[in-house]
Design an enzyme around this catalytic site. Structure first.
Site, short mmCIF file in Angstrom:
data_model
loop_
_atom_site.label_atom_id
_atom_site.label_comp_id
_atom_site.label_asym_id
_atom_site.label_seq_id
_atom_site.Cartn_x
_atom_site.Cartn_y
_atom_site.Cartn_z
N TYR A 140 -25.02 52.28 98.15
CA TYR A 140 -26.13 52.23 98.89
C TYR A 140 -26.08 51.20 100.08
O TYR A 140 -27.32 51.90 100.97
CB TYR A 140 -26.61 50.14 98.08
CG TYR A 140 -27.25 50.56 96.94
CD1 TYR A 140 -26.97 51.81 95.84
CD2 TYR A 140 -28.61 49.10 96.67
CE1 TYR A 140 -27.57 51.64 94.26
CE2 TYR A 140 -29.19 50.26 95.34
CZ TYR A 140 -28.48 50.90 94.01
OH TYR A 140 -29.04 50.68 92.84
N LYS A 190 -14.68 55.79 89.03
CA LYS A 190 -15.09 57.28 88.92
C LYS A 190 -14.06 58.12 89.34
O LYS A 190 -13.63 58.97 90.63
CB LYS A 190 -16.26 58.28 88.94
CG LYS A 190 -16.37 59.79 88.83
CD LYS A 190 -16.37 59.36 87.83
CE LYS A 190 -16.64 61.33 87.10
NZ LYS A 190 -16.79 61.33 85.86
N ASP A 222 -19.07 57.21 83.39
CA ASP A 222 -19.52 58.45 82.62
C ASP A 222 -18.92 58.16 80.94
O ASP A 222 -19.21 57.46 80.15
CB ASP A 222 -19.01 60.02 82.13
CG ASP A 222 -17.59 59.93 82.53
OD1 ASP A 222 -16.45 59.38 82.66
OD2 ASP A 222 -17.15 61.36 83.07
N ASP A 246 -25.72 49.38 89.01
CA ASP A 246 -27.15 49.30 88.64
C ASP A 246 -27.58 50.07 87.16
O ASP A 246 -27.90 49.44 86.50
CB ASP A 246 -27.56 50.12 89.84
CG ASP A 246 -28.91 50.73 89.64
OD1 ASP A 246 -29.88 49.11 89.34
OD2 ASP A 246 -29.57 51.58 89.91
N ASP A 250 -28.76 48.00 83.22
CA ASP A 250 -30.27 48.87 82.66
C ASP A 250 -29.94 49.42 80.87
O ASP A 250 -30.46 48.72 80.39
CB ASP A 250 -30.60 49.53 83.64
CG ASP A 250 -32.11 49.29 84.55
OD1 ASP A 250 -31.56 48.31 84.96
OD2 ASP A 250 -32.62 50.13 84.66
C1 IPM Z 1 -31.75 46.35 90.50
C2 IPM Z 1 -33.30 46.81 90.83
C3 IPM Z 1 -32.41 47.56 92.40
C4 IPM Z 1 -31.62 48.32 92.70
C5 IPM Z 1 -33.38 48.20 93.81
C6 IPM Z 1 -35.11 47.53 93.25
C7 IPM Z 1 -33.40 48.47 94.68
O1 IPM Z 1 -33.10 48.09 90.76
O2 IPM Z 1 -31.80 45.64 90.60
O3 IPM Z 1 -30.82 46.85 89.69
O4 IPM Z 1 -31.04 49.36 92.43
O5 IPM Z 1 -30.21 47.06 92.86
MG MG Z 2 -31.82 49.04 88.93
#
Ligand code: IPM
Ligand code: MG
Length: 355
Positions: A140, A190, A222, A246, A250
């Site tokens: 990032y 990885k 993975d 990230d 999710d």
């Molecule tokens: C998260 C989001 C952020 C990230 C974005 C909005 C920059 O996806 O907080 O997970 O990638 O960190």
């Molecule tokens: Mg995110």
């Protein structure tokens, strides 16, 4: 008095934050919470107010606060702005400026919501995972980065980079979290392909010697993604780099049935924190009183616990959230097709359940 800076942001951010502030008010008037709050423009709203997603005044307020509570940022009207002016850049800038390197993302399933998960209830019943994501380094923020023409060919590039001290501090943070939970830590990397992961694995293993009680394992990313949907309850705490975290967070969030339920904390080394729901700004449902305010309200609870020294008030909020779910109250995202209540009604129900 402790200071909480509030950044409503964009999309559903303002309405869920508004409900969270009604909880703060109730704690102040009914339960003697001493907490000063102030609201500041951030994200797309920051751009609208001051021409950039992280206005100087907002950053200064955050730097002086004990904790920052953010709603959500982003929206289609900002997607065509120059990259540095986009709301997401404000969020990355804030995390980085305050050195909030340790991002705690819990994925836990409320028993009442097992049916809302996309996995079979028997696979997710009792799920309780904590993902510790490195938040201020890795690909990032690494350089060089950009898009340039190389030998006549447009080429995009980023750099995944971690220094030993960066890996050490996130590892210590994750081991500490594991010590306070089930004492099992899985480090995700990885290392079969990336040198940066090879170093990650070596350093995490070394730090692990300081925490003999924690059972440390390593997994390729993975495989970790696969294991999360195959048998998620095998995990207690997972620690990983910015990009992998990230993606995996999710995925883990979805296991719980609603990303609308999950809070997160990003901490720096002296306990200051940025607290935000895991979900995004959901512009498609903004302003319609349908968003779930519980992730924001639970983010407030995390702020009270981890940065504001108010664990009893945090318990009070978490109990109230459990209570409204037990009463059968649901916003649309967790209603599974049954009757749903609105954002404001859910906020009022939590306030009423505080005791
Ligand atoms: C998260 C989001 C952020 C990230 C974005 C909005 C920059 O996806 O907080 O997970 O990638 O960190
Ligand atoms: Mg995110």
């Amino acid at each position: 008095m402790k200071k909480l800076v509030v950044l409503p942001g964009d999309g559903i951010g303002p309405e869920i934050v508004q409900q969270t502030l009604t909880v703060v008010d109730a704690l102040r008037t009914r339960f003697d919470l001493a907490l000063e709050t102030s609201e500041h423009a951030f994200g797309g709203a920051g751009y609208d107010a001051a021409g950039k997603p992280l206005p100087d005044e907002t950053l200064a307020a955050c730097a002086q606060a004990d904790a920052v509570l953010m709603g959500a940022v982003g929206g289609p009207q900002y997607d065509t702005l120059e990259r540095d002016l986009r709301p997401e850049r404000g969020l990355l800038g804030l995390r980085s400026a305050l050195d909030m390197f340790s991002n705690l993302r819990p994925a836990m399933l409320y028993p009442e919501l097992a049916a809302a998960s996309s996995l079979k209830p028997e696979l997710v019943a009792g799920l309780d995972i904590m993902i510790v994501r490195e938040l201020t380094g890795g690909i990032y923020f690494g350089g060089p980065r950009g898009i340039e023409v190389r030998d006549g060919v447009r080429t995009g590039f980023n750099t995944m980079v971690y220094s030993e001290p960066e890996i050490e501090r996130i590892a210590h943070s994750a081991f500490a979290v594991a010590m306070a939970r089930g004492k099992r830590l899985c480090s995700v990397d990885k290392a079969n392909v990336l040198e940066v992961s090879e170093l990650w694995r070596e350093v995490v293993t070394r730090v692990g010697a300081d925490y003999p009680e924690v059972e440390l394992s390593h997994m390729y990313v993975d495989n970790a993604a696969m294991q999360l949907v195959r048998d998620p309850r095998q995990f207690d705490v997972m620690v990983t780099s910015n990009l992998f975290g990230d993606v995996l967070s999710d995925c883990a969030a979805m296991l719980t049935g609603s990303i609308g339920m999950l809070p997160s904390a990003s901490l720096n080394s002296d306990g200051h924190g940025l607290y935000e729901p895991v979900h995004g700004s959901a512009p498609d449902i903004a302003g319609q009183n349908v968003a779930n305010p519980l992730a924001a309200i639970l983010s407030l609870a995390m702020a009270l616990r981890y940065s504001l020294g108010e664990a009893a008030q945090a318990d009070r909020i978490e109990r109230a959230v459990g209570e409204v779910l037990a009463q059968g109250l649901r916003t649309a995202d967790i209603a599974n097709g049954a009757d749903a209540i609105g954002t404001a009604e859910m906020g009022s129900a939590v306030v009423a359940a505080l005791n």
